[in-house]
Design a protein around this motif. Sequence first.
Motif, PDB file in Angstrom:
ATOM      1  N   LEU A  18       0.616  -1.430  -0.101  1.00 51.29           N
ATOM      2  CA  LEU A  18       0.132   0.045  -0.027  1.00 51.29           C
ATOM      3  C   LEU A  18       1.225   1.054  -0.315  1.00 51.29           C
ATOM      4  O   LEU A  18       0.171   2.448  -0.401  1.00 51.29           O
ATOM      5  N   GLY A  19       2.283   1.600   0.631  1.00 57.26           N
ATOM      6  CA  GLY A  19       2.936   2.605   1.023  1.00 57.26           C
ATOM      7  C   GLY A  19       2.303   2.603   1.745  1.00 57.26           C
ATOM      8  O   GLY A  19       1.344   2.404   2.630  1.00 57.26           O
ATOM      9  N   PRO A  20       3.031   4.278   2.480  1.00 55.47           N
ATOM     10  CA  PRO A  20       1.788   4.485   3.792  1.00 55.47           C
ATOM     11  C   PRO A  20       0.478   4.723   4.170  1.00 55.47           C
ATOM     12  O   PRO A  20      -0.335   5.347   2.964  1.00 55.47           O
ATOM     13  N   ALA A  21      -0.157   4.369   4.932  1.00 58.60           N
ATOM     14  CA  ALA A  21      -1.346   4.101   4.714  1.00 58.60           C
ATOM     15  C   ALA A  21      -1.993   4.492   6.433  1.00 58.60           C
ATOM     16  O   ALA A  21      -1.402   4.199   7.462  1.00 58.60           O
ATOM     17  N   THR A  22      -3.251   4.513   6.775  1.00 60.09           N
ATOM     18  CA  THR A  22      -3.966   4.517   8.017  1.00 60.09           C
ATOM     19  C   THR A  22      -4.388   3.595   7.990  1.00 60.09           C
ATOM     20  O   THR A  22      -4.506   2.305   7.850  1.00 60.09           O
ATOM     21  N   VAL A  23      -4.881   3.775   9.756  1.00 65.15           N
ATOM     22  CA  VAL A  23      -5.222   1.518   9.758  1.00 65.15           C
ATOM     23  C   VAL A  23      -6.431   1.535   9.606  1.00 65.15           C
ATOM     24  O   VAL A  23      -6.437   0.290   8.757  1.00 65.15           O
ATOM     25  N   LYS A  24      -7.613   2.505   9.035  1.00 65.26           N
ATOM     26  CA  LYS A  24      -8.513   2.214   8.496  1.00 65.26           C
ATOM     27  C   LYS A  24      -7.944   1.387   6.796  1.00 65.26           C
ATOM     28  O   LYS A  24      -8.711   0.052   6.412  1.00 65.26           O
ATOM     29  N   LYS A  73       8.045  -1.306  18.677  1.00 67.57           N
ATOM     30  CA  LYS A  73       9.085  -1.797  18.403  1.00 67.57           C
ATOM     31  C   LYS A  73       9.987  -1.239  17.411  1.00 67.57           C
ATOM     32  O   LYS A  73      11.532  -1.716  17.613  1.00 67.57           O
ATOM     33  N   GLY A  74       9.926  -0.133  16.517  1.00 70.04           N
ATOM     34  CA  GLY A  74      10.586   0.378  15.567  1.00 70.04           C
ATOM     35  C   GLY A  74      10.288  -0.436  13.765  1.00 70.04           C
ATOM     36  O   GLY A  74      11.336   0.136  13.228  1.00 70.04           O
ATOM     37  N   LEU A  75       9.652  -1.090  14.383  1.00 70.97           N
ATOM     38  CA  LEU A  75       8.874  -1.708  12.600  1.00 70.97           C
ATOM     39  C   LEU A  75       8.116  -0.617  11.629  1.00 70.97           C
ATOM     40  O   LEU A  75       8.387  -0.868  10.574  1.00 70.97           O
ATOM     41  N   LEU A  76       8.048   0.140  12.408  1.00 76.96           N
ATOM     42  CA  LEU A  76       6.801   1.755  12.016  1.00 76.96           C
ATOM     43  C   LEU A  76       7.460   2.276  12.649  1.00 76.96           C
ATOM     44  O   LEU A  76       7.717   2.766  12.911  1.00 76.96           O
ATOM     45  N   ARG A  77       6.922   3.925  11.104  1.00 75.81           N
ATOM     46  CA  ARG A  77       7.343   5.370  11.240  1.00 75.81           C
ATOM     47  C   ARG A  77       5.381   5.450  12.033  1.00 75.81           C
ATOM     48  O   ARG A  77       4.751   4.923  10.675  1.00 75.81           O
ATOM     49  N   ARG A  78       5.514   6.110  12.328  1.00 80.07           N
ATOM     50  CA  ARG A  78       3.827   7.146  12.174  1.00 80.07           C
ATOM     51  C   ARG A  78       3.805   7.977  12.266  1.00 80.07           C
ATOM     52  O   ARG A  78       4.737   9.316  12.665  1.00 80.07           O
ATOM     53  N   ASP A  79       3.261   9.097  10.807  1.00 85.61           N
ATOM     54  CA  ASP A  79       2.816  10.024  11.067  1.00 85.61           C
ATOM     55  C   ASP A  79       1.720  10.283  11.353  1.00 85.61           C
ATOM     56  O   ASP A  79       0.623  10.833  11.490  1.00 85.61           O
ATOM     57  N   GLU A  80       1.916  11.523  12.678  1.00 89.79           N
ATOM     58  CA  GLU A  80       0.923  12.170  13.522  1.00 89.79           C
ATOM     59  C   GLU A  80       0.858  13.055  13.135  1.00 89.79           C
ATOM     60  O   GLU A  80      -0.333  14.043  13.568  1.00 89.79           O
ATOM     61  N   SER A  81       0.431  14.201  11.489  1.00 86.21           N
ATOM     62  CA  SER A  81       0.765  15.250  11.879  1.00 86.21           C
ATOM     63  C   SER A  81      -1.375  15.666  11.341  1.00 86.21           C
ATOM     64  O   SER A  81      -1.625  16.495  11.011  1.00 86.21           O
ATOM     65  N   HIS A 127      -3.810   8.735  11.030  1.00 89.76           N
ATOM     66  CA  HIS A 127      -2.326   8.420  12.244  1.00 89.76           C
ATOM     67  C   HIS A 127      -1.793   8.036  10.562  1.00 89.76           C
ATOM     68  O   HIS A 127      -2.804   7.219  10.197  1.00 89.76           O
ATOM     69  N   VAL A 128      -0.356   7.888   9.701  1.00 89.51           N
ATOM     70  CA  VAL A 128      -0.531   6.928   8.523  1.00 89.51           C
ATOM     71  C   VAL A 128       0.440   6.738   8.990  1.00 89.51           C
ATOM     72  O   VAL A 128       2.308   6.771   9.740  1.00 89.51           O
TER      73      VAL A 128
END
Length: 127
Positions: A24-30, A58-66, A70-71
């Motif tokens: 998918l690439g960067p994606a929301t939880v939905k 754990k460091g497996l994912l990055r999260r964009d909270e802007s 969240h993505v």
Amino acid sequence: MPKSNRPIKPTPAELNLLRVLWELGPATVKQVHLAVQIDRPEATYATVLRQLQLMHAKGLLRRDESERSHVYAAAQKKNALQTNLLKELINKAFAGSGKALVLAALRGHVTQEERDEIRQILHGEDQ
């Protein structure tokens, strides 16, 4: 990222979510939840959210909270993680021999089409 320099080894469930995010690439939880439900209709939104949160911790994912939603994105590229997991497998199961791994794979885990593709690669025909 984690405190040590050792790569993080994802669990099978985490690896499944990483595959979804790589596709998918960067994606929301939905978005991740909808993709997961294709193969696992019983997966709940809450379960996917919790798993993504744990993987971020754990460091497996990055999260964009802007944004409001969240993505999430994989912290490592697919090839980098696969290479690390493969190195570990070669060392643990094949006494460090890449040749032994390849021969084991060729003995029953490769289709004829894949064999033809491997031949092309070995003969430099794909370059």
